[in-house]
Design an enzyme around this catalytic site. Structure first.
Site, short mmCIF file in Angstrom:
data_model
loop_
_atom_site.label_atom_id
_atom_site.label_comp_id
_atom_site.label_asym_id
_atom_site.label_seq_id
_atom_site.Cartn_x
_atom_site.Cartn_y
_atom_site.Cartn_z
N GLU A 59 -53.77 -59.29 87.15
CA GLU A 59 -53.48 -58.52 85.94
C GLU A 59 -54.13 -57.15 86.01
O GLU A 59 -53.54 -56.15 85.58
CB GLU A 59 -53.93 -59.30 84.70
N GLU A 79 -52.32 -69.49 86.41
CA GLU A 79 -52.64 -70.08 85.11
C GLU A 79 -51.81 -71.31 84.75
O GLU A 79 -52.37 -72.28 84.23
CB GLU A 79 -52.53 -69.01 84.01
#
Length: 173
Positions: A59, A79
């Site tokens: 990210e 995730e």
């Protein structure tokens, strides 16, 4: 030398979530002060990625303007494999930077991209050896600072703002 950034401790976050406890919140500005869209950075940012850029680390790289990666770099949002979501902006930035179906495949499975796949998809600007990584990032930075600072800042701001607008509105904004 093993990883650019593996982001948060996903196992610890998953254990907290499994017990119904609050997972850790991102600091102001998000990961590295870059991933929160409310935090307006005016200068270009170059990511020099070696090894794994996973979760929050990916990210962070996605929030940068330019990504230089070594041949060993791997990018991913693991995730979903541990019952979490890419809450640092990855689930929104990734589909804006690579084809939707490829992004959704990564987001829904936790699949990784190699540096060469990321380059082929246009997410990475250049793939180099580890020994060339910092020199290549510095070369890109030197090319940017050879330009007029206000032009660079204005161009960056207009390009980023325009992403959320139809073309005509972006041009006239």
């Amino acid at each position: 030398e093993r990883a650019f950034s593996a982001g948060s401790d996903l196992k610890a976050d998953a254990e907290l979530a499994g017990r119904g406890e609050q997972t850790r919140h991102l600091p102001f500005g998000g990961f590295g002060g870059l991933t929160d869209p409310r935090f307006k950075l005016r200068k270009p940012v170059i990511a020099a990625v070696h090894g794994y850029a996973l979760g929050g680390g990916f990210e962070l790289a996605l929030a940068c303007d330019i990504i230089i990666a070594t041949e060993q770099a791997q990018f991913g949002l693991p995730e979903p494999k541990v019952g979490l979501v890419a809450g640092g902006g990855g689930m929104h930035r990734l589909p804006r930077q690579i084809p939707l179906k490829t992004a959704m495949g990564m987001l829904l499975t936790g699949r990784y991209l190699s540096a060469y796949e990321a380059y082929r998809l246009g997410m990475v600007n250049e793939v180099v050896s580890f020994t060339e990584l910092l020199a290549t990032a510095e070369r890109w930075a030197q090319e940017i600072i050879q330009c007029a600072p206000l032009s660079v800042m204005g161009t960056r701001q207009a390009a980023m703002t325009g992403l959320d607008l139809p073309l005509e509105a972006a041009i006239n904004n």
